[in-house]
Write an enzyme that holds these catalytic residues in place. Structure first.
Site, PDB file in Angstrom:
ATOM      1  N   HIS A  37       8.207  13.845 -14.268  1.00  0.00           N
ATOM      2  CA  HIS A  37       8.360  15.175 -14.867  1.00  0.00           C
ATOM      3  C   HIS A  37       9.337  16.015 -14.040  1.00  0.00           C
ATOM      4  O   HIS A  37      10.165  16.747 -14.575  1.00  0.00           O
ATOM      5  CB  HIS A  37       7.012  15.901 -14.889  1.00  0.00           C
ATOM      6  CG  HIS A  37       5.944  15.214 -15.664  1.00  0.00           C
ATOM      7  ND1 HIS A  37       4.813  14.709 -15.075  1.00  0.00           N
ATOM      8  CD2 HIS A  37       5.827  14.947 -16.994  1.00  0.00           C
ATOM      9  CE1 HIS A  37       4.025  14.180 -16.003  1.00  0.00           C
ATOM     10  NE2 HIS A  37       4.619  14.291 -17.172  1.00  0.00           N
ATOM     11  N   GLN A  61      -2.457  13.784 -30.693  1.00  0.00           N
ATOM     12  CA  GLN A  61      -1.803  12.496 -30.448  1.00  0.00           C
ATOM     13  C   GLN A  61      -2.736  11.469 -29.807  1.00  0.00           C
ATOM     14  O   GLN A  61      -2.286  10.395 -29.412  1.00  0.00           O
ATOM     15  CB  GLN A  61      -0.547  12.696 -29.610  1.00  0.00           C
ATOM     16  CG  GLN A  61      -0.776  13.140 -28.186  1.00  0.00           C
ATOM     17  CD  GLN A  61       0.526  13.528 -27.517  1.00  0.00           C
ATOM     18  OE1 GLN A  61       1.122  14.542 -27.836  1.00  0.00           O
ATOM     19  NE2 GLN A  61       0.999  12.710 -26.582  1.00  0.00           N
ATOM     20  N   GLN A 148      12.964   8.478 -20.660  1.00  0.00           N
ATOM     21  CA  GLN A 148      13.177   7.125 -21.193  1.00  0.00           C
ATOM     22  C   GLN A 148      11.910   6.276 -21.068  1.00  0.00           C
ATOM     23  O   GLN A 148      11.709   5.317 -21.807  1.00  0.00           O
ATOM     24  CB  GLN A 148      14.347   6.471 -20.443  1.00  0.00           C
ATOM     25  CG  GLN A 148      14.632   5.017 -20.776  1.00  0.00           C
ATOM     26  CD  GLN A 148      15.082   4.814 -22.225  1.00  0.00           C
ATOM     27  OE1 GLN A 148      15.603   5.745 -22.844  1.00  0.00           O
ATOM     28  NE2 GLN A 148      14.864   3.624 -22.740  1.00  0.00           N
ATOM     29  N   ASP A 150       9.032   6.895 -22.090  1.00  0.00           N
ATOM     30  CA  ASP A 150       8.397   6.883 -23.410  1.00  0.00           C
ATOM     31  C   ASP A 150       9.491   6.744 -24.469  1.00  0.00           C
ATOM     32  O   ASP A 150       9.776   7.677 -25.229  1.00  0.00           O
ATOM     33  CB  ASP A 150       7.585   8.163 -23.609  1.00  0.00           C
ATOM     34  CG  ASP A 150       6.510   8.291 -22.547  1.00  0.00           C
ATOM     35  OD1 ASP A 150       5.472   7.642 -22.693  1.00  0.00           O
ATOM     36  OD2 ASP A 150       6.736   8.997 -21.548  1.00  0.00           O
ATOM     37  N   VAL A 176      11.579   7.333 -13.821  1.00  0.00           N
ATOM     38  CA  VAL A 176      11.363   7.411 -12.375  1.00  0.00           C
ATOM     39  C   VAL A 176      10.225   6.459 -12.019  1.00  0.00           C
ATOM     40  O   VAL A 176       9.196   6.432 -12.699  1.00  0.00           O
ATOM     41  CB  VAL A 176      11.025   8.854 -11.951  1.00  0.00           C
ATOM     42  CG1 VAL A 176      10.716   8.932 -10.455  1.00  0.00           C
ATOM     43  CG2 VAL A 176      12.173   9.788 -12.312  1.00  0.00           C
ATOM     44  N   SER A 185       3.400   7.552 -14.151  1.00  0.00           N
ATOM     45  CA  SER A 185       2.676   8.002 -15.331  1.00  0.00           C
ATOM     46  C   SER A 185       1.419   8.729 -14.880  1.00  0.00           C
ATOM     47  O   SER A 185       0.801   8.339 -13.877  1.00  0.00           O
ATOM     48  CB  SER A 185       2.292   6.791 -16.187  1.00  0.00           C
ATOM     49  OG  SER A 185       1.269   7.147 -17.087  1.00  0.00           O
ATOM     50  N   SER A 186       1.041   9.745 -15.637  1.00  0.00           N
ATOM     51  CA  SER A 186      -0.194  10.472 -15.303  1.00  0.00           C
ATOM     52  C   SER A 186      -1.389   9.538 -15.417  1.00  0.00           C
ATOM     53  O   SER A 186      -2.435   9.773 -14.822  1.00  0.00           O
ATOM     54  CB  SER A 186      -0.379  11.658 -16.246  1.00  0.00           C
ATOM     55  OG  SER A 186       0.780  12.456 -16.252  1.00  0.00           O
TER      56      SER A 186
HETATM   57  P1  AMP Z   1       3.821  13.293 -20.542  1.00  0.00           P
HETATM   58  O1  AMP Z   1       3.314  14.422 -19.704  1.00  0.00           O
HETATM   59  O2  AMP Z   1       3.375  11.947 -20.061  1.00  0.00           O
HETATM   60  O3  AMP Z   1       3.610  13.519 -22.005  1.00  0.00           O
HETATM   61  O4  AMP Z   1       5.408  13.262 -20.337  1.00  0.00           O
HETATM   62  C1  AMP Z   1       6.202  14.392 -20.530  1.00  0.00           C
HETATM   63  C2  AMP Z   1       7.661  13.988 -20.478  1.00  0.00           C
HETATM   64  O5  AMP Z   1       7.953  13.405 -19.204  1.00  0.00           O
HETATM   65  C3  AMP Z   1       8.033  12.942 -21.538  1.00  0.00           C
HETATM   66  O6  AMP Z   1       9.332  13.222 -22.049  1.00  0.00           O
HETATM   67  C4  AMP Z   1       8.007  11.665 -20.737  1.00  0.00           C
HETATM   68  O7  AMP Z   1       8.832  10.646 -21.284  1.00  0.00           O
HETATM   69  C5  AMP Z   1       8.536  12.131 -19.396  1.00  0.00           C
HETATM   70  N1  AMP Z   1       8.120  11.199 -18.342  1.00  0.00           N
HETATM   71  C6  AMP Z   1       6.859  10.776 -18.080  1.00  0.00           C
HETATM   72  N2  AMP Z   1       6.869   9.853 -17.075  1.00  0.00           N
HETATM   73  C7  AMP Z   1       8.163   9.696 -16.717  1.00  0.00           C
HETATM   74  C8  AMP Z   1       8.830   8.880 -15.756  1.00  0.00           C
HETATM   75  N3  AMP Z   1       8.177   8.043 -14.961  1.00  0.00           N
HETATM   76  N4  AMP Z   1      10.185   8.974 -15.659  1.00  0.00           N
HETATM   77  C9  AMP Z   1      10.869   9.815 -16.470  1.00  0.00           C
HETATM   78  N5  AMP Z   1      10.308  10.606 -17.403  1.00  0.00           N
HETATM   79  C10 AMP Z   1       8.965  10.556 -17.523  1.00  0.00           C
END
Ligand code: AMP
Length: 281
Positions: A37, A61, A148, A150, A176, A185-186
């Site tokens: 993020h 979702q 990327q 997701d 990343v 990832s969270s």
């Molecule tokens: P989320 O909070 O998981 O819904 O992610 C929010 C945004 O952050 C989305 O556009 C994800 O694709 C992006 N995101 C999540 N993890 C990564 C990562 N490891 N590298 C790059 N972007 C990420």
């Protein structure tokens, strides 16, 4: 940094900023912020006058058997990280603010949301496109930043902004990774220590697949087979899918050619991890 929870207040703020000629960049998230993020926020900061971050765990979702209730919520640490990254507005709406009683309207990007993750998570992308469509109408950004990691989500949202004429530029930022290659990832925090160690096999296997394509192997079956057997050999992960798709449309390929994405989803216990890699053939 201003923390805003109501749709009306953020719309008023953004309208004023736009009248003053400011550019607005937007990073939508579900919080539990990590370096993935953060990389989106940094790029957004570099390229815009106003940086808007939203944190909203979107019930729309999550499937009925998915992890909505236990999804990590870290408002205080997220606020600290957002301040550090010089976010101007942190938008934290409640579920009621986003979906007031009587809500009936949805955005559905067809076809490309029925493959890959769409097969095992029916309705998931409809939830994503609906909430991001709403957020775009609320935040009215010039540029939207997505990851990327997701990839199918990014592809569907890009399609949606084009099909529905959202006046926004979509920028997709690289994945990343942790030091061992696991995509941040969270949900990684759900993993047991053993699974966390094993999960590095996902990126290792994707890289092996890419190398094989670069070396001249353009057979979808052979590449998928290679990746599946490596994952099975080196971990206890249960494969949901491994597929080779067109990187733009995310539709499955018969033969590897052009800009190809190798994408996978694998279960470690009750945690489903996704990752992907791009290769030009
Ligand atoms: P989320 O909070 O998981 O819904 O992610 C929010 C945004 O952050 C989305 O556009 C994800 O694709 C992006 N995101 C999540 N993890 C990564 C990562 N490891 N590298 C790059 N972007 C990420």
């Amino acid at each position: 940094m201003r923390v805003i929870r109501s749709v009306r207040s953020i719309q008023q703020f953004i309208k004023k900023a736009k009248l003053a000629g400011k550019t607005v960049g937007f990073v939508p998230t579900m919080g539990a912020l990590h370096d993935g993020h953060r990389s989106l926020l940094r790029r957004c900061r570099r390229e815009n006058d106003i940086v808007v971050l939203s944190v909203f765990v979107n019930p729309g979702q999550f499937g009925p058997k998915e992890d909505f209730a236990k999804y990590p919520r870290r408002e205080q640490t997220d606020k600290k990280l957002a301040k550090k990254e010089k976010v101007d507005i942190m938008f934290l709406p409640s579920v009621k603010e986003m979906y007031p009683g009587g809500y009936l309207t949805y955005i559905d990007v067809e076809k490309m949301t029925r493959v890959l993750c769409g097969k095992s998570r029916p309705g998931h992308f409809k939830g994503v496109t609906t909430v991001v469509g709403k957020l775009l109408n609320i935040v009215m950004p010039d540029t939207l930043y997505l990851g990327q990691k997701d990839a199918q989500q990014a592809a569907a949202l890009t399609r949606m902004t084009r099909d529905l004429n959202f006046p926004v530029i979509v920028k997709i930022c690289p994945t990343v990774r942790e030091a061992d290659g696991l995509a941040m990832s969270s949900r990684n925090q759900y993993l047991t220590e053993r699974a966390r160690g094993e999960a590095a096999v996902l990126y290792r296997s994707l890289k092996e697949g890419r190398q094989s394509v670069i070396a001249g192997n353009h057979s979808v079956t052979a590449i998928i087979c290679k990746i599946r057997s490596r994952i099975t050999r080196e971990s206890s992960g249960r494969i949901d899918y491994v597929e080779c798709v067109d990187a733009g449309t995310v539709m499955p390929l018969k033969k590897i050619q052009g800009k190809t994405m190798i994408a996978l989803a694998v279960w470690f216990g009750k945690t489903r991890l996704i990752d992907n890699i791009i290769v030009h053939a």
